[in-house]
Design a protein around this motif. Sequence first.
Motif: not given
Length: 131
Positions: A91-104, A117-125
């Motif tokens: 199983h591939v292990m992620p480098d890091w995980v973040c729970n955003v609580g919404e569908c990205v 480097c920043d990662i922008v995640a646009l979710c539903e709300h």
Amino acid sequence: MIIVQSMDGGVTAYDYEGEVFSCHFHDCLAPGPFEYICCTDTFVISASDMLVKCYKYQVLAISSNQGTISTPGRISGCQKPENSSVSSKRHVMPDWVCNVGECVRKFAARGASPASCDIVALCEHSLFVLS
């Protein structure tokens, strides 16, 4: 490079010579946004579990090319599934995980170096900026 994401959570990368790597994410019920972040050489993935997961390119390439492992425990960012035989796939292990609580809905990256480097995640709300 072309990345193909299948409906069962599989990801396959191709370049001009053919298949580079193929990997399957076992906890994926339905595929979601998938983005390559060039400044950190990572892939950012979100699926129906509402988690943002980051995988290093080298970990995905190594895990798909070596196929099986012979010892339990962590090897190169991968671990052997519990209650499985010695010849089971890793199983591939992620480098890091973040729970955003919404569908990205979409990912984007800002910055030119790995330190900025920043990662922008646009979710539903919401809009999340992950540093």
